[in-house]
Scaffold this active site. Structure first.
Site, mmCIF file in Angstrom:
data_model
loop_
_atom_site.group_PDB
_atom_site.id
_atom_site.type_symbol
_atom_site.label_atom_id
_atom_site.label_comp_id
_atom_site.label_asym_id
_atom_site.label_seq_id
_atom_site.Cartn_x
_atom_site.Cartn_y
_atom_site.Cartn_z
ATOM 1 N N ASP A 175 24.797 44.121 35.605
ATOM 2 C CA ASP A 175 24.474 43.147 36.328
ATOM 3 C C ASP A 175 25.135 43.016 37.638
ATOM 4 O OD1 ASP A 175 22.970 40.654 37.003
ATOM 5 O OD2 ASP A 175 24.680 39.793 36.890
ATOM 6 N N TYR B 78 28.788 38.927 45.110
ATOM 7 C CA TYR B 78 29.889 39.530 44.561
ATOM 8 C C TYR B 78 30.858 40.208 45.132
ATOM 9 C CZ TYR B 78 27.327 37.790 40.327
ATOM 10 O OH TYR B 78 26.628 37.145 39.389
ATOM 11 N N LYS C 119 20.509 40.603 42.368
ATOM 12 C CA LYS C 119 19.899 39.321 42.931
ATOM 13 C C LYS C 119 19.770 39.128 44.442
ATOM 14 C CE LYS C 119 23.137 37.526 39.193
ATOM 15 N NZ LYS C 119 23.957 38.758 39.030
ATOM 16 N N PHE D 285 32.127 32.805 27.253
ATOM 17 C CA PHE D 285 33.389 32.312 27.292
ATOM 18 C C PHE D 285 33.776 30.973 27.870
ATOM 19 C CE2 PHE D 285 34.567 36.789 26.820
ATOM 20 C CZ PHE D 285 34.644 36.737 25.325
ATOM 21 N N ASN D 286 32.428 30.362 28.549
ATOM 22 C CA ASN D 286 32.258 29.280 29.333
ATOM 23 C C ASN D 286 33.361 29.318 30.462
ATOM 24 O OD1 ASN D 286 30.969 27.548 26.665
ATOM 25 N ND2 ASN D 286 30.235 27.413 28.695
ATOM 26 N N GLY E 259 36.143 30.706 30.325
ATOM 27 C CA GLY E 259 37.649 30.854 29.898
ATOM 28 C C GLY E 259 38.008 30.444 28.415
ATOM 29 N N LEU F 27 36.673 29.855 25.765
ATOM 30 C CA LEU F 27 36.252 30.337 24.280
ATOM 31 C C LEU F 27 36.919 31.686 24.324
ATOM 32 C CD1 LEU F 27 32.555 29.421 24.047
ATOM 33 C CD2 LEU F 27 34.582 28.293 22.771
#
Length: 345
Positions: free
Chosen positions: A50, A55, A81, A232-233, A235, A237
């Site tokens: 993706d 980016y 996208k 990991f939200n 970072g 997690l």
């Protein structure tokens, strides 16, 4: 392909490659190392990649395009996208919008018919491909646009969505989706248009499962598959709460309530000898609506670490303990002991 709620299976096929980091997210990444990381991912069995024009302002797409040229095109799935166009500008700050050493462009929101078509054509050129498997409308929603949200939503419904339908009818894309950081815009769009999939970043994770209240059932009813991104939200997690911090949640220092909840998760992880990051990666794909868990990688070390974490055997009792301690939503499915693991290559 994503149009089916069956997704692409589990195990190695469930781990997707997020290409934002190879677009110089937060720091510069060597070109050769970026391309090598993509190919290492393919060799490890990853088949979903993706990216987005945003980016690195085209850099991520360019690097991913170079990396996939030696791969059989039908052997992997590619998403990018639309919703921003890249407008040329004079050289600005070294880090802009989180990307280091970025090209001389400024991303400008554009959800119109022509804006989507121009963005798509440019993406095809950068990616050096004839078609895109899944095209996602990027960052619609009130969380991103605030008071301007109704304006951008109408632009998309009256223009951008028609462009995506036209591209699908021409078989230039195979699936139409949404890529966002909030599930609410998913509900809004599903009430108005047909989508094949939704890439939801950071909202269905080991830390939070509010979409289980209604949204996941809606996706299942509509046969819309979910790509669970940012597992990991951003970072916390992955790092846990060891050391002095700061620990990051949603790209900002985590508030005390989030830190406390992660600490509770860590207690159970310690009891069962389970790495927090392994649980975070494996948890989302247990839901039948979820086709992939999508994480970002900038080098081989990060990539191979994720492969090992996806392959880590987590006992059923661990997940049962999380349910008993009310640390995950009561309706959230959990992996079984026989969950298909990523095979180490």
């Amino acid at each position: 392909m994503f149009p089916s709620c069956a997704g692409s299976g589990r195990g190695v096929a469930a781990l997707g490659f997020g290409a934002a980091p190879i677009g110089n997210l937060y720091h510069e990444v060597d070109e050769a190392a970026a391309i090598a990381t993509v190919r290492t991912a393919f060799d490890a069995g990853i088949r979903y990649f993706d990216t987005a024009p945003h980016y690195g302002f085209g850099l991520s797409e360019q690097r991913l395009g170079r990396a996939i040229q030696s791969l059989p095109r039908e052997s992997f799935e590619l998403s990018t996208k639309v919703g921003r166009r890249l407008q040329p500008v004079s050289r600005g700050e070294y880090v802009r919008h989180g990307f280091a050493g970025a090209a001389d462009f400024e991303p400008v929101f554009d959800y119109s018919y022509d804006g989507v078509m121009r963005s798509f054509e440019s993406s095809l050129q950068r990616l050096q491909t004839d078609y895109i498997d899944t095209l996602l409308i990027h960052d619609l929603g009130r969380q991103t646009h605030g008071d301007a949200h109704p304006h951008y939503l109408q632009d998309f419904l009256q223009g951008g969505y028609r462009a995506m339908e036209a591209l699908k009818n021409q078989r230039l894309i195979r699936a139409i989706g949404l890529g966002a950081n909030e599930w609410q815009i998913g509900e809004t769009l599903l009430a108005a248009v047909d989508l094949d999939c939704i890439l939801l970043a950071g909202r269905y994770t080991l830390l939070e499962q509010q979409p289980c209240d209604h949204f996941m059932s809606l996706c299942q009813q509509r046969r819309v598959s979910l790509i669970a991104a940012a597992p990991f939200n951003s970072g916390i997690l992955a790092s846990g709460t060891g050391g002095e911090g700061p620990w990051y949640y949603n790209y900002q220092p985590a508030p005390p309530s989030v830190i406390d909840r992660v600490k509770q998760l860590e207690v159970i992880c310690y009891e069962f000898g389970v790495p927090l990051a392994a649980a975070a990666l494996q948890f989302p794909v247990a839901h039948p609506v979820v086709s992939h868990v999508l994480a970002g990688f900038s080098n081989n070390e990060e990539l191979l670490s994720a492969v090992a974490l996806m392959n880590f055997a987590i006992p059923v009792a661990f997940w049962e303990a999380l349910h008993q301690q009310q640390l995950i939503h009561p309706d959230a499915p959990v992996p079984s002991a026989s969950i298909k693991r990523v095979a180490e290559k």
